[in-house]
Design a protein around this motif. Structure first.
Motif, PDB file in Angstrom:
ATOM      1  N   GLN A 133       0.824  -1.202   0.000  1.00  0.00           N
ATOM      2  CA  GLN A 133       0.000   0.000   0.000  1.00  0.00           C
ATOM      3  C   GLN A 133       0.860   1.254   0.000  1.00  0.00           C
ATOM      4  O   GLN A 133       0.614   2.201  -0.750  1.00  0.00           O
ATOM      5  CB  GLN A 133      -0.929  -0.012   1.216  1.00  0.00           C
ATOM      6  N   VAL A 134       1.912   1.265   0.833  1.00  0.00           N
ATOM      7  CA  VAL A 134       2.758   2.446   0.933  1.00  0.00           C
ATOM      8  C   VAL A 134       3.520   2.689  -0.359  1.00  0.00           C
ATOM      9  O   VAL A 134       3.675   3.815  -0.825  1.00  0.00           O
ATOM     10  CB  VAL A 134       3.743   2.294   2.113  1.00  0.00           C
ATOM     11  N   ARG A 135       4.012   1.619  -0.992  1.00  0.00           N
ATOM     12  CA  ARG A 135       4.839   1.762  -2.188  1.00  0.00           C
ATOM     13  C   ARG A 135       4.031   1.796  -3.476  1.00  0.00           C
ATOM     14  O   ARG A 135       4.576   2.038  -4.553  1.00  0.00           O
ATOM     15  CB  ARG A 135       5.853   0.599  -2.247  1.00  0.00           C
ATOM     16  N   GLY A 136       2.717   1.545  -3.389  1.00  0.00           N
ATOM     17  CA  GLY A 136       1.884   1.589  -4.575  1.00  0.00           C
ATOM     18  C   GLY A 136       2.173   0.476  -5.568  1.00  0.00           C
ATOM     19  O   GLY A 136       2.083   0.673  -6.777  1.00  0.00           O
ATOM     20  N   LEU A 137       2.540  -0.685  -5.062  1.00  0.00           N
ATOM     21  CA  LEU A 137       2.924  -1.797  -5.921  1.00  0.00           C
ATOM     22  C   LEU A 137       1.862  -2.887  -5.916  1.00  0.00           C
ATOM     23  O   LEU A 137       1.145  -3.081  -4.931  1.00  0.00           O
ATOM     24  CB  LEU A 137       4.259  -2.394  -5.448  1.00  0.00           C
ATOM     25  N   VAL A 138       1.757  -3.604  -7.046  1.00  0.00           N
ATOM     26  CA  VAL A 138       0.846  -4.745  -7.103  1.00  0.00           C
ATOM     27  C   VAL A 138       1.413  -5.904  -6.295  1.00  0.00           C
ATOM     28  O   VAL A 138       0.734  -6.548  -5.508  1.00  0.00           O
ATOM     29  CB  VAL A 138       0.613  -5.171  -8.569  1.00  0.00           C
ATOM     30  N   SER A 139       2.703  -6.202  -6.507  1.00  0.00           N
ATOM     31  CA  SER A 139       3.389  -7.183  -5.666  1.00  0.00           C
ATOM     32  C   SER A 139       4.542  -6.472  -4.992  1.00  0.00           C
ATOM     33  O   SER A 139       5.079  -5.504  -5.527  1.00  0.00           O
ATOM     34  CB  SER A 139       3.910  -8.354  -6.509  1.00  0.00           C
ATOM     35  N   CYS A 140       4.924  -6.908  -3.838  1.00  0.00           N
ATOM     36  CA  CYS A 140       5.896  -6.140  -3.076  1.00  0.00           C
ATOM     37  C   CYS A 140       6.968  -7.051  -2.495  1.00  0.00           C
ATOM     38  O   CYS A 140       6.865  -8.270  -2.531  1.00  0.00           O
ATOM     39  CB  CYS A 140       5.216  -5.352  -1.968  1.00  0.00           C
ATOM     40  N   THR A 141       7.991  -6.410  -1.973  1.00  0.00           N
ATOM     41  CA  THR A 141       9.162  -7.120  -1.492  1.00  0.00           C
ATOM     42  C   THR A 141       9.233  -7.056   0.024  1.00  0.00           C
ATOM     43  O   THR A 141       8.583  -6.233   0.659  1.00  0.00           O
ATOM     44  CB  THR A 141      10.425  -6.471  -2.066  1.00  0.00           C
ATOM     45  N   MET A 142      10.040  -7.942   0.572  1.00  0.00           N
ATOM     46  CA  MET A 142      10.391  -7.839   1.983  1.00  0.00           C
ATOM     47  C   MET A 142      11.549  -6.852   2.082  1.00  0.00           C
ATOM     48  O   MET A 142      12.544  -6.980   1.380  1.00  0.00           O
ATOM     49  CB  MET A 142      10.789  -9.200   2.546  1.00  0.00           C
ATOM     50  N   ARG A 143      11.420  -5.867   2.925  1.00  0.00           N
ATOM     51  CA  ARG A 143      12.453  -4.836   3.054  1.00  0.00           C
ATOM     52  C   ARG A 143      13.206  -5.031   4.367  1.00  0.00           C
ATOM     53  O   ARG A 143      12.598  -5.147   5.439  1.00  0.00           O
ATOM     54  CB  ARG A 143      11.841  -3.440   2.980  1.00  0.00           C
ATOM     55  N   ILE A 144      14.535  -5.039   4.261  1.00  0.00           N
ATOM     56  CA  ILE A 144      15.408  -5.338   5.394  1.00  0.00           C
ATOM     57  C   ILE A 144      16.384  -4.185   5.574  1.00  0.00           C
ATOM     58  O   ILE A 144      16.934  -3.657   4.599  1.00  0.00           O
ATOM     59  CB  ILE A 144      16.187  -6.652   5.146  1.00  0.00           C
ATOM     60  N   LEU A 145      16.618  -3.796   6.799  1.00  0.00           N
ATOM     61  CA  LEU A 145      17.617  -2.777   7.119  1.00  0.00           C
ATOM     62  C   LEU A 145      18.805  -3.458   7.788  1.00  0.00           C
ATOM     63  O   LEU A 145      18.648  -4.178   8.765  1.00  0.00           O
ATOM     64  CB  LEU A 145      17.019  -1.704   8.034  1.00  0.00           C
ATOM     65  N   HIS A 146      19.989  -3.211   7.239  1.00  0.00           N
ATOM     66  CA  HIS A 146      21.240  -3.791   7.754  1.00  0.00           C
ATOM     67  C   HIS A 146      22.001  -2.721   8.517  1.00  0.00           C
ATOM     68  O   HIS A 146      22.369  -1.678   7.969  1.00  0.00           O
ATOM     69  CB  HIS A 146      22.051  -4.323   6.563  1.00  0.00           C
ATOM     70  N   THR A 147      22.249  -2.984   9.800  1.00  0.00           N
ATOM     71  CA  THR A 147      23.038  -2.095  10.650  1.00  0.00           C
ATOM     72  C   THR A 147      23.969  -2.951  11.501  1.00  0.00           C
ATOM     73  O   THR A 147      23.814  -4.166  11.585  1.00  0.00           O
ATOM     74  CB  THR A 147      22.126  -1.221  11.534  1.00  0.00           C
ATOM     75  N   SER A 148      24.941  -2.315  12.130  1.00  0.00           N
ATOM     76  CA  SER A 148      25.861  -3.068  12.992  1.00  0.00           C
ATOM     77  C   SER A 148      26.669  -2.110  13.848  1.00  0.00           C
ATOM     78  O   SER A 148      26.602  -0.889  13.692  1.00  0.00           O
ATOM     79  CB  SER A 148      26.823  -3.933  12.154  1.00  0.00           C
ATOM     80  N   ASP A 149      27.433  -2.679  14.770  1.00  0.00           N
ATOM     81  CA  ASP A 149      28.475  -1.973  15.521  1.00  0.00           C
ATOM     82  C   ASP A 149      27.964  -0.711  16.206  1.00  0.00           C
ATOM     83  O   ASP A 149      28.546   0.365  16.083  1.00  0.00           O
ATOM     84  CB  ASP A 149      29.659  -1.645  14.596  1.00  0.00           C
ATOM     85  N   TRP A 150      26.900  -0.873  16.975  1.00  0.00           N
ATOM     86  CA  TRP A 150      26.382   0.264  17.742  1.00  0.00           C
ATOM     87  C   TRP A 150      27.355   0.670  18.849  1.00  0.00           C
ATOM     88  O   TRP A 150      27.456   1.835  19.188  1.00  0.00           O
ATOM     89  CB  TRP A 150      25.022  -0.091  18.340  1.00  0.00           C
ATOM     90  N   HIS A 151      28.010  -0.284  19.464  1.00  0.00           N
ATOM     91  CA  HIS A 151      28.989  -0.022  20.528  1.00  0.00           C
ATOM     92  C   HIS A 151      28.406   0.872  21.633  1.00  0.00           C
ATOM     93  O   HIS A 151      29.043   1.824  22.087  1.00  0.00           O
ATOM     94  CB  HIS A 151      30.263   0.622  19.959  1.00  0.00           C
ATOM     95  N   ILE A 152      27.200   0.538  22.050  1.00  0.00           N
ATOM     96  CA  ILE A 152      26.548   1.355  23.074  1.00  0.00           C
ATOM     97  C   ILE A 152      27.367   1.313  24.361  1.00  0.00           C
ATOM     98  O   ILE A 152      27.777   0.256  24.824  1.00  0.00           O
ATOM     99  CB  ILE A 152      25.110   0.863  23.324  1.00  0.00           C
ATOM    100  N   GLY A 153      27.601   2.489  24.935  1.00  0.00           N
ATOM    101  CA  GLY A 153      28.422   2.610  26.132  1.00  0.00           C
ATOM    102  C   GLY A 153      29.844   3.033  25.850  1.00  0.00           C
ATOM    103  O   GLY A 153      30.624   3.235  26.784  1.00  0.00           O
ATOM    104  N   ARG A 154      30.192   3.184  24.587  1.00  0.00           N
ATOM    105  CA  ARG A 154      31.561   3.591  24.232  1.00  0.00           C
ATOM    106  C   ARG A 154      31.798   5.039  24.650  1.00  0.00           C
ATOM    107  O   ARG A 154      30.894   5.879  24.625  1.00  0.00           O
ATOM    108  CB  ARG A 154      31.779   3.465  22.730  1.00  0.00           C
ATOM    109  N   THR A 155      33.027   5.310  25.052  1.00  0.00           N
ATOM    110  CA  THR A 155      33.447   6.684  25.302  1.00  0.00           C
ATOM    111  C   THR A 155      34.390   7.119  24.189  1.00  0.00           C
ATOM    112  O   THR A 155      35.033   6.290  23.541  1.00  0.00           O
ATOM    113  CB  THR A 155      34.150   6.832  26.659  1.00  0.00           C
ATOM    114  N   PHE A 156      34.445   8.419  23.963  1.00  0.00           N
ATOM    115  CA  PHE A 156      35.293   8.983  22.922  1.00  0.00           C
ATOM    116  C   PHE A 156      36.305   9.896  23.585  1.00  0.00           C
ATOM    117  O   PHE A 156      35.998  11.011  23.976  1.00  0.00           O
ATOM    118  CB  PHE A 156      34.432   9.751  21.916  1.00  0.00           C
ATOM    119  N   HIS A 157      37.515   9.362  23.789  1.00  0.00           N
ATOM    120  CA  HIS A 157      38.569  10.097  24.499  1.00  0.00           C
ATOM    121  C   HIS A 157      38.045  10.590  25.857  1.00  0.00           C
ATOM    122  O   HIS A 157      38.280  11.738  26.259  1.00  0.00           O
ATOM    123  CB  HIS A 157      39.082  11.256  23.659  1.00  0.00           C
TER     124      HIS A 157
END
Length: 407
Positions: free
Chosen positions: A14-38
């Motif tokens: 519905q959002v993309r206005g397509l008759v047939s649609c795809t599975m959409r995947i977001l690839h992320t990594s390396d959040w390193h939550i809690g890291r300090t910078f100097h």
């Protein structure tokens, strides 16, 4: 699980206005939550960029977010770091995506994976166990199943027995063994699929040959070779890599997403991003990058202290994280305090005496330098810019030697 995924796909049509649609995947990594910078706490910066990832999920009708390791920056994250991570997961789920996350070399696989059996029911799939490498998360759209496999960081000496390669100590051997299990599972599913296509997605935390590291990654080599050849992942529709902090593609369907924030001054020119991958009936149909915001830019300045404090051309960077190199003939007193009056986010300061063509010996350059600074310079020359935690360990070692000498 299939019903949840089918609903997401209908929404995307519905959002993309397509008759047939795809599975959409977001690839992320390396959040390193809690890291300090100097020494500077980055939790607010990380909270902001992770909130933006959740917005990208909502804006692009993402069905699945794959996080390829290093959720945290240390094996025992602080309570605040855990809270930031949990909040990010909630925001992403509220935006409409399921989450598949694995552990990296900075994480504790046991801690990250605790409660996985319960969180999966809510759409958060934590895949950190070696025994589960060949057990995918299977999500369905109108074309059938997509099998998501996750390979956590594999320390050869720890996992080689479980993976059946006891005589090998290389990362290549253990990742190859892990992919062998995955391929066997894929083949079994294809044999049982009655001719229907099985689309495959693998996430892995590893250093693949041909990729370009930056200054902020921790080496994963302990007595062996840390790299693995790209060919290990042949035959998979998409490979979502984690560990290296620069977004990059090794082939059209083998990519690193990189970290969402720069974690060293060497990354100050990086364009941080996530990958959006569309899966159609037979595999990947489209891949594009979505840039992430620069929460606080990084800049390096060089010159004499008085000039840096007065230079009108530096006005635009007063709010940046600053690395300053002073070139005064005499090392200025209390230079960091003076710099922070104009550049409040100055985090690194070094002094380089102008040599004026005269070669200055090592002894002269090190005269008057503290043990901590001497260790820091050594690590920069032989390794990389150390974090405060690295220098704290060295100071503890110095203290232990001093105590032993006193005894």
């Amino acid at each position: 699980m299939g019903a949840i995924m089918s609903y997401a796909s209908d929404k995307n049509c519905q959002v993309r206005g397509l008759v047939s649609c795809t599975m959409r995947i977001l690839h992320t990594s390396d959040w390193h939550i809690g890291r300090t910078f100097h020494g500077v706490d980055l939790l607010d910066d990380q909270r902001a960029v992770l909130a933006r990832i959740a917005e990208i999920v909502a804006e692009n009708s993402v069905d699945v977010v794959v996080m390829s390791g290093d959720l945290y920056d240390r094996a025992m994250p602080s309570a605040d770091a855990i809270r930031v991570c949990a909040d990010a997961f909630v925001q992403i789920r509220d935006a409409g995506a399921q989450i598949i996350a694995t552990s990296g070399n900075h994480d504790s696989a046991t801690r990250v994976g605790s409660g996985a059996a319960f969180t999966a029911a809510g759409g958060l799939h934590l895949k950190t166990r070696v025994s589960e490498i060949d057990t995918p998360v299977v999500l369905n759209d109108e074309y059938g199943p997509v099998a998501f496999y996750a390979i956590p960081y594999l320390e050869p000496d720890v996992v080689r027995g479980e993976l059946g390669c006891v005589d090998e100590r290389s990362h290549h051997a253990v990742v190859d063994a892990a992919m062998g299990r995955i391929r066997a599972n894929i083949e079994q599913r294809r044999n049982n699929s009655q001719g229907r296509a099985i689309r495959t997605f693998v996430s892995a935390h590893a250093f693949v040959v041909g990729a370009h590291p930056s200054e902020s990654e921790r080496t994963i080599s302990v007595g062996g070779v840390e790299t693995v050849p790209q060919s290990v992942f042949d035959g998979v529709d998409y490979v979502a890599l984690g560990h290296l902090h620069t977004p990059q593609k090794l082939s059209e369907t083998v990519r690193y997403s990189g970290s969402p924030l720069p974690y060293s001054f060497g990354e100050r020119s990086h364009h941080k991003a996530v990958w959006l991958i569309d899966f159609g009936e037979t595999g990947v149909t489209d891949i594009r990058a979505v840039n992430l915001p620069v929460v606080r830019p990084l800049s390096e300045v060089r010159g004499e202290l008085a000039d840096l404090l007065a230079d009108p051309n530096l006005t635009d960077i007063v709010g940046h994280y600053i690395s300053a190199v002073l070139t005064d003939p005499v090392r200025p007193t209390d230079a960091m305090r003076a710099l922070r009056q104009r550049f409040p986010h100055t985090v690194r300061l070094t002094w380089e005496r102008p040599h004026e063509g005269e070669k200055v010996g090592y002894r002269e350059r090190m005269r008057g330098v503290t043990d901590r600074e001497a260790a820091r310079r050594f690590l920069i020359d032989t390794w990389k810019e150390p974090e405060d935690a690295d220098l704290s360990l060295i100071e503890e070692a110095f203290a232990s030697v001093a105590a032993a000498t006193d005894d």
